[in-house]
Design an enzyme around this catalytic site. Structure first.
Site, PDB file in Angstrom:
ATOM      1  N   LEU A   1       0.606   3.667  -1.947  1.00  0.00           N
ATOM      2  CA  LEU A   1       0.958   3.451  -3.262  1.00  0.00           C
ATOM      3  C   LEU A   1       1.434   4.862  -4.018  1.00  0.00           C
ATOM      4  O   LEU A   1       1.012   5.780  -3.734  1.00  0.00           O
ATOM      5  CB  LEU A   1      -0.460   3.186  -4.208  1.00  0.00           C
TER       6      LEU A   1
ATOM      7  N   HIS B   1       4.670   1.929  -8.010  1.00  0.00           N
ATOM      8  CA  HIS B   1       3.600   0.717  -7.927  1.00  0.00           C
ATOM      9  C   HIS B   1       2.942   0.843  -9.080  1.00  0.00           C
ATOM     10  O   HIS B   1       2.502   0.095  -9.614  1.00  0.00           O
ATOM     11  CB  HIS B   1       2.785   0.879  -6.833  1.00  0.00           C
TER      12      HIS B   1
ATOM     13  N   SER C   1       8.079   4.319  -0.047  1.00  0.00           N
ATOM     14  CA  SER C   1       7.212   4.873   0.956  1.00  0.00           C
ATOM     15  C   SER C   1       7.931   5.612   2.176  1.00  0.00           C
ATOM     16  O   SER C   1       7.456   6.206   2.815  1.00  0.00           O
ATOM     17  CB  SER C   1       6.227   3.943   1.506  1.00  0.00           C
ATOM     18  N   ARG C   2       9.255   4.949   2.310  1.00  0.00           N
ATOM     19  CA  ARG C   2      10.006   5.648   3.326  1.00  0.00           C
ATOM     20  C   ARG C   2      10.260   7.157   3.181  1.00  0.00           C
ATOM     21  O   ARG C   2      10.610   7.729   4.012  1.00  0.00           O
ATOM     22  CB  ARG C   2      11.365   4.843   3.371  1.00  0.00           C
TER      23      ARG C   2
ATOM     24  N   GLY D   1       0.776  -1.187   0.045  1.00  0.00           N
ATOM     25  CA  GLY D   1       0.113  -0.041  -0.013  1.00  0.00           C
ATOM     26  C   GLY D   1       0.909   1.233  -0.009  1.00  0.00           C
ATOM     27  O   GLY D   1       1.864   1.297  -0.223  1.00  0.00           O
TER      28      GLY D   1
ATOM     29  N   LEU E   1      11.654   6.640  -5.927  1.00  0.00           N
ATOM     30  CA  LEU E   1      10.217   6.633  -5.139  1.00  0.00           C
ATOM     31  C   LEU E   1      10.282   5.636  -4.407  1.00  0.00           C
ATOM     32  O   LEU E   1      10.646   4.386  -4.403  1.00  0.00           O
ATOM     33  CB  LEU E   1       9.053   6.674  -6.086  1.00  0.00           C
TER      34      LEU E   1
HETATM   35  P1  AMP Z   1       6.342  -2.165  -1.216  1.00  0.00           P
HETATM   36  O1  AMP Z   1       4.879  -1.597  -1.357  1.00  0.00           O
HETATM   37  O2  AMP Z   1       7.267  -1.088  -0.711  1.00  0.00           O
HETATM   38  O3  AMP Z   1       6.499  -3.529  -0.594  1.00  0.00           O
HETATM   39  O4  AMP Z   1       6.363  -2.431  -2.809  1.00  0.00           O
HETATM   40  C1  AMP Z   1       5.711  -3.102  -3.803  1.00  0.00           C
HETATM   41  C2  AMP Z   1       6.550  -3.322  -5.047  1.00  0.00           C
HETATM   42  O5  AMP Z   1       6.801  -1.874  -5.761  1.00  0.00           O
HETATM   43  C3  AMP Z   1       7.932  -3.899  -4.815  1.00  0.00           C
HETATM   44  O6  AMP Z   1       7.880  -4.865  -5.885  1.00  0.00           O
HETATM   45  C4  AMP Z   1       8.901  -2.759  -5.178  1.00  0.00           C
HETATM   46  O7  AMP Z   1      10.135  -3.308  -5.495  1.00  0.00           O
HETATM   47  C5  AMP Z   1       8.170  -1.776  -6.225  1.00  0.00           C
HETATM   48  N1  AMP Z   1       8.687  -0.698  -5.884  1.00  0.00           N
HETATM   49  C6  AMP Z   1       8.785   0.088  -4.981  1.00  0.00           C
HETATM   50  N2  AMP Z   1       9.258   1.417  -5.287  1.00  0.00           N
HETATM   51  C7  AMP Z   1       9.528   1.423  -6.568  1.00  0.00           C
HETATM   52  C8  AMP Z   1      10.154   2.256  -7.528  1.00  0.00           C
HETATM   53  N3  AMP Z   1      10.251   3.316  -7.039  1.00  0.00           N
HETATM   54  N4  AMP Z   1      10.074   1.718  -8.848  1.00  0.00           N
HETATM   55  C9  AMP Z   1       9.498   0.736  -9.521  1.00  0.00           C
HETATM   56  N5  AMP Z   1       9.243  -0.114  -8.312  1.00  0.00           N
HETATM   57  C10 AMP Z   1       9.252   0.102  -6.838  1.00  0.00           C
END
Ligand code: AMP
Length: 290
Positions: free
Chosen positions: A33, A37, A189-190, A31, A187
């Protein structure tokens, strides 16, 4: 768009679309997003008949340093983004349904999870065991044809590919490029936990990677890594690692090696631990394959 919240519901949905119901693409997320994402959702939408997005802040992949309660949550906003992206089904179970009383199994990939993010200063192997266990559960529950992951989390992608190969999962794992802000920051979420001043300093991670890539093209890998590390130290950031690694085995790659490689970096900026990477081609001269 359907929002399903229990394993029973997602199993029933999956059964309803087969046989001959078309291909299913899965985008696993926690989430909050952002455009990273959305890029995964767009590719899943393009390449599959049906798109499932999981929305689950997985407690077992958080360590003591990475506070689960501080993880940003915004389900209403996420559902809007998913609708806009053309998602067919959001699977958003609660932790007690994913890990009911008596749950005692785990899926663990060794070696790949003991380096980089898996070492003492990183999130540790337990983090990756949490990821692989929940991804294995999602693969079994949803049985997608393809699953989409971001290159931003390159080690996670390598670990999941290893799990899929080792355990004969039949899913195709698709890894897509990192989406960045216009100034280069990957990008994440942190990023929302960075103060404006910290965000400015955090730019040194991507700037260091791009500088390493640029210098490596003419002066070789070692000179590139040195130049890249200097960008970080000049910004007052001491990287935990800034290295050239094989994208699949994560093993160190030395000067003179050939083939695709990635420069990986991790650093704390204020209280926030950030990671980033770029893919390069180490054939002389080294060049970007982003
Ligand atoms: P998360 O919600 O942080 O677990 O991320 C979900 C998916 O989004 C994971 O496969 C991450 O590698 C991908 N993701 C996170 N940040 C990026 C980004 N800046 N560019 C592309 N994919 C991302």
């Amino acid at each position: 768009m359907k929002v399903l919240r229990t394993p029973t519901e997602i199993h029933a949905w999956r059964d309803s679309v087969r046989p001959g119901g078309g291909t299913v693409g899965l985008v696993p997320t926690m989430g909050s997003l952002h455009a990273g994402h959305v890029s995964l959702l767009a590719e899943a939408r393009r390449a599959n008949d049906l798109v499932v997005m999981s929305l689950f802040v997985n407690p077992t992949q958080f360590g003591s340093r990475d506070d689960l309660s501080k993880y940003p949550r915004n389900e209403r906003g996420d559902l809007e983004v998913a609708t806009e992206a053309g998602v067919d089904v959001v699977y958003a179970p609660t932790p007690d349904l994913v890990y009911p009383a008596g749950f005692s199994s785990r899926v663990e990939v060794r070696e790949l999870t003991e380096v980089l993010e898996g070492d003492d200063r990183g999130r540790g192997p337990e983090h990756f065991a949490g990821v692989t266990t929940v991804v294995a559960k999602l693969f079994n529950a949803i049985d997608p044809d393809r699953a989409y992951f971001g290159r931003k989390d390159a080690q996670q992608a390598a670990v999941i590919k290893r799990m899929v190969t080792d355990l004969e999962f039949r899913q195709e794992v698709v890894v897509l490029p990192t989406v960045r802000e216009t100034d280069g920051l990957a990008l994440s979420s942190r990023n929302s936990r960075l103060s404006p001043a910290e965000r400015e300093r955090a730019l040194a991670l991507s700037a260091g990677l791009f500088e390493a890539e640029r210098v490596a093209e003419t002066a070789g890998i070692d000179a590139g890594l040195t130049a890249g590390r200097r960008v970080l130290t000049d910004a007052g950031i001491e990287p935990e690692y800034f290295e050239l690694r094989d994208p699949d085995t994560l093993e160190p790659i030395a000067e003179g090696a050939r083939g695709p490689a990635m420069i990986v970096v991790a650093a704390r900026v204020g209280g926030v631990r950030l990671i980033d990477n770029v893919l390069i081609e180490t054939n002389q001269p080294a060049r970007s394959i982003r």
